[in-house]
Motif scaffolding. Structure first.
Motif, PDB file in Angstrom:
ATOM      1  N   TYR A 154       0.658  -1.235   0.216  1.00  0.00           N
ATOM      2  CA  TYR A 154      -0.153   0.050  -0.035  1.00  0.00           C
ATOM      3  C   TYR A 154       0.621   1.223  -0.148  1.00  0.00           C
ATOM      4  O   TYR A 154       0.468   2.411  -0.700  1.00  0.00           O
ATOM      5  N   VAL A 155       1.790   1.221   0.818  1.00  0.00           N
ATOM      6  CA  VAL A 155       2.844   2.600   0.791  1.00  0.00           C
ATOM      7  C   VAL A 155       3.357   2.890  -0.738  1.00  0.00           C
ATOM      8  O   VAL A 155       3.235   4.004  -1.098  1.00  0.00           O
ATOM      9  N   GLN A 156       3.483   1.876  -1.433  1.00  0.00           N
ATOM     10  CA  GLN A 156       4.183   2.183  -2.748  1.00  0.00           C
ATOM     11  C   GLN A 156       3.050   2.596  -3.835  1.00  0.00           C
ATOM     12  O   GLN A 156       3.309   3.487  -4.488  1.00  0.00           O
ATOM     13  N   LEU A 157       1.920   1.811  -3.476  1.00  0.00           N
ATOM     14  CA  LEU A 157       0.625   2.509  -4.376  1.00  0.00           C
ATOM     15  C   LEU A 157       0.545   3.912  -3.768  1.00  0.00           C
ATOM     16  O   LEU A 157       0.692   4.595  -4.874  1.00  0.00           O
ATOM     17  N   SER A 158       0.416   4.285  -2.723  1.00  0.00           N
ATOM     18  CA  SER A 158       0.131   5.628  -2.305  1.00  0.00           C
ATOM     19  C   SER A 158       1.129   6.758  -2.999  1.00  0.00           C
ATOM     20  O   SER A 158       1.119   7.693  -3.392  1.00  0.00           O
ATOM     21  N   LYS A 159       2.415   6.361  -2.955  1.00  0.00           N
ATOM     22  CA  LYS A 159       3.500   6.989  -3.282  1.00  0.00           C
ATOM     23  C   LYS A 159       3.302   7.509  -5.059  1.00  0.00           C
ATOM     24  O   LYS A 159       3.638   8.472  -5.310  1.00  0.00           O
ATOM     25  N   PHE A 160       3.147   6.370  -5.634  1.00  0.00           N
ATOM     26  CA  PHE A 160       2.783   6.699  -7.283  1.00  0.00           C
ATOM     27  C   PHE A 160       1.661   7.450  -7.288  1.00  0.00           C
ATOM     28  O   PHE A 160       1.628   8.304  -7.967  1.00  0.00           O
ATOM     29  N   HIS A 161       0.627   7.248  -6.336  1.00  0.00           N
ATOM     30  CA  HIS A 161      -0.776   8.081  -6.473  1.00  0.00           C
ATOM     31  C   HIS A 161      -0.221   9.461  -6.094  1.00  0.00           C
ATOM     32  O   HIS A 161      -0.953  10.337  -6.780  1.00  0.00           O
ATOM     33  N   GLU A 162       0.558   9.679  -5.139  1.00  0.00           N
ATOM     34  CA  GLU A 162       1.125  10.925  -4.778  1.00  0.00           C
ATOM     35  C   GLU A 162       1.533  11.741  -6.006  1.00  0.00           C
ATOM     36  O   GLU A 162       1.632  12.998  -6.187  1.00  0.00           O
ATOM     37  N   PHE A 163       2.528  10.990  -6.463  1.00  0.00           N
ATOM     38  CA  PHE A 163       3.328  11.373  -7.722  1.00  0.00           C
ATOM     39  C   PHE A 163       2.547  11.974  -8.656  1.00  0.00           C
ATOM     40  O   PHE A 163       2.695  13.089  -9.322  1.00  0.00           O
ATOM     41  N   MET A 164       1.458  11.059  -9.059  1.00  0.00           N
ATOM     42  CA  MET A 164       0.572  11.373 -10.203  1.00  0.00           C
ATOM     43  C   MET A 164      -0.109  12.721  -9.655  1.00  0.00           C
ATOM     44  O   MET A 164      -0.379  13.632 -10.684  1.00  0.00           O
ATOM     45  N   ARG A 165      -0.581  12.839  -8.562  1.00  0.00           N
ATOM     46  CA  ARG A 165      -1.259  14.105  -8.120  1.00  0.00           C
ATOM     47  C   ARG A 165      -0.375  15.286  -8.288  1.00  0.00           C
ATOM     48  O   ARG A 165      -0.998  16.326  -8.931  1.00  0.00           O
ATOM     49  N   ILE A 166       0.885  15.342  -7.885  1.00  0.00           N
ATOM     50  CA  ILE A 166       1.503  16.478  -7.941  1.00  0.00           C
ATOM     51  C   ILE A 166       1.854  16.889  -9.468  1.00  0.00           C
ATOM     52  O   ILE A 166       1.753  17.952  -9.668  1.00  0.00           O
ATOM     53  N   ALA A 167       2.372  15.720 -10.383  1.00  0.00           N
ATOM     54  CA  ALA A 167       2.652  15.984 -11.645  1.00  0.00           C
ATOM     55  C   ALA A 167       1.499  16.694 -12.280  1.00  0.00           C
ATOM     56  O   ALA A 167       1.625  17.290 -13.201  1.00  0.00           O
ATOM     57  N   THR A 168       0.444  16.101 -11.845  1.00  0.00           N
ATOM     58  CA  THR A 168      -1.136  16.514 -12.803  1.00  0.00           C
ATOM     59  C   THR A 168      -1.098  18.016 -12.397  1.00  0.00           C
ATOM     60  O   THR A 168      -1.537  18.811 -13.061  1.00  0.00           O
TER      61      THR A 168
END
Length: 423
Positions: free
Chosen positions: A372-386
């Motif tokens: 879950y931690v790695q999923l959240s990190k990618f999710h957060e990366f996509m949020r900031i990049a967007t």
């Protein structure tokens, strides 16, 4: 085709103890080819014939009848595969093969028949390109085996350029063991030798499986079934004093050992075994490492896009940790950045819906227990990049984070674990 496939499946099951399958070509008929045509996607790139589904459909009955007659008279010959390239995340180019339209139809029917013939023959250690089996089954198998069996060492291996180096002679011999239909094997041989067109030049294909062909995955499994799977079960495991476990997904495989010396002996034997069949291991991706509850080193290994590592639970009990591979995560981030740049001038709602689909697909693959931690990190990366992408297209050069967050929450599903591998 479903009825025909079930019929041949029943026939193969019956013949399994009595001998090879026969008379397969009778199932490559107008009914099966028509069904395969209906399954084709309209937007598929065309091969060297320039024919797509719509064009073939214009005179469908005539085209199917002509194809069947040519196949019966052995006048049908597969055309060379058109080679094209797409960029990889590491900057290199990945070759892709695009078959001619009729070749795609014939391969589609033949691949389904091969699946029926071999599904009863393939071993449980093989997971890639098989119905009802997925990479998550492999992840669960590795987790359960390392947690519950006497595993102290892992031999991870990768075959160098496997699909480009399959030996045609050996493959045809393997097929001959299980299929006593010379005409069916004859057409497989024609597909293997159809050649590759790159630009305006045609290159002969004297080894390897048909690039981009629907028939390639099952032929690859047939090859490795005889080269590795049966050999590991009948030679490596019986000779071992300790416990040995083996799993393969496509051309990637892992062996788990109780004793290091037996892992070392197996590695040497694997090199010789592959050499006999015109293959070799990718040395930079092949190694033996200590792993398991008694391993003192903090080693880890990657398999199918996941990193497996030694860790402990909150109560200090041993646990196999599983997370998204760093290499895969970096590649996905780079691809996402490039994609977002292309979406800079596109409608925001459409872009947000596509982002949600990307994140949902990421969760569907990497959303396994403990990740879950790695999923959240990618999710957060996509949020900031967007957010940065949308800011760059704004006339003010900035979008308030609170406003963006409302949009994000409206369109985007939060990350979640999809596959429980701890059952």
């Amino acid at each position: 085709m479903g009825t025909k496939a079930n019929e041949i499946g029943a026939k193969v099951q019956y013949l399994y103890d009595e001998g090879p399958a026969e008379n397969l070509m009778r199932f490559v008929n107008a009914e099966a080819l028509l069904a395969e045509h209906q399954r084709q996607e309209r937007r598929k790139a065309t091969g060297i014939d320039g024919i797509n589904k719509d064009r073939y459909n214009a005179e469908l009955d005539r085209n199917i009848q002509s194809l069947v007659e040519r196949m019966k008279g052995f006048r049908y010959r597969p055309q060379p595969v058109r080679r094209t390239y797409i960029p990889k995340a590491n900057g290199k180019m990945r070759p892709l093969g695009i078959p001619a339209y009729e070749d795609r139809l014939v391969q589609g029917v033949m691949s389904k028949l091969l699946d029926e013939v071999y599904e009863v023959r393939f071993l449980d250690c093989s997971y890639g390109f098989r119905k009802g089996r997925s990479c998550h089954d492999v992840v669960r198998y590795l987790n359960d085996t390392i947690m519950g069996k006497k595993v102290n060492f892992v031999l991870e291996a990768d075959i160098k350029g496997f699909f480009d180096n399959v030996d045609h002679g050996w493959l045809m011999k393997f097929l001959e063991y299980d299929i006593h239909d010379k005409n069916f094997r004859r057409y497989i041989g024609r597909f293997l030798k159809a050649g590759i067109m790159e630009g305006t030049a045609i290159r002969d294909s004297d080894k390897g499986t048909p690039q981009g062909g629907l028939i390639s995955p099952v032929l690859a499994n047939v090859y490795l079934h005889y080269v590795l799977d049966l050999w590991v079960e009948r030679v490596i495991k019986p000779k071992a004093r300790g416990e040995v476990y083996y799993v393969r997904y496509a051309d990637d495989f892992v062996l788990l050992f109780q004793y290091k010396n037996e892992a070392e002996a197996a590695m040497a034997a694997i090199r010789q075994r592959l050499k006999k069949f015109s293959l070799e291991v990718a040395e930079d991706k092949t190694r033996i490492l200590p792993f398991g509850r008694f391993a003192k080193e903090r080693e880890s290994f990657d398999f199918l896009g996941f990193t497996f590592f030694n860790t402990t639970t909150r109560t200090n009990k041993y646990r196999v940790g599983i997370r998204t591979s760093k290499k895969k995560l970096v590649a996905k981030k780079q691809a996402a950045k490039a994609w977002l740049r292309e979406r800079r001038n596109k409608p925001v709602p459409e872009t947000m819906k596509l982002i949600n689909a990307i994140l949902r697909g990421h969760c569907n693959y990497y959303g396994v227990s403990g990740n879950y931690v790695q999923l959240s990190k990618f999710h957060e990366f996509m949020r900031i990049a967007t957010w940065k992408m949308l800011c760059s297209r704004s006339q003010k050069g900035h979008i308030p984070i609170a406003k963006f967050q409302r949009t994000w929450k409206y369109f985007i599903t939060p990350p979640r674990i999809v596959v429980n591998i701890w059952k």
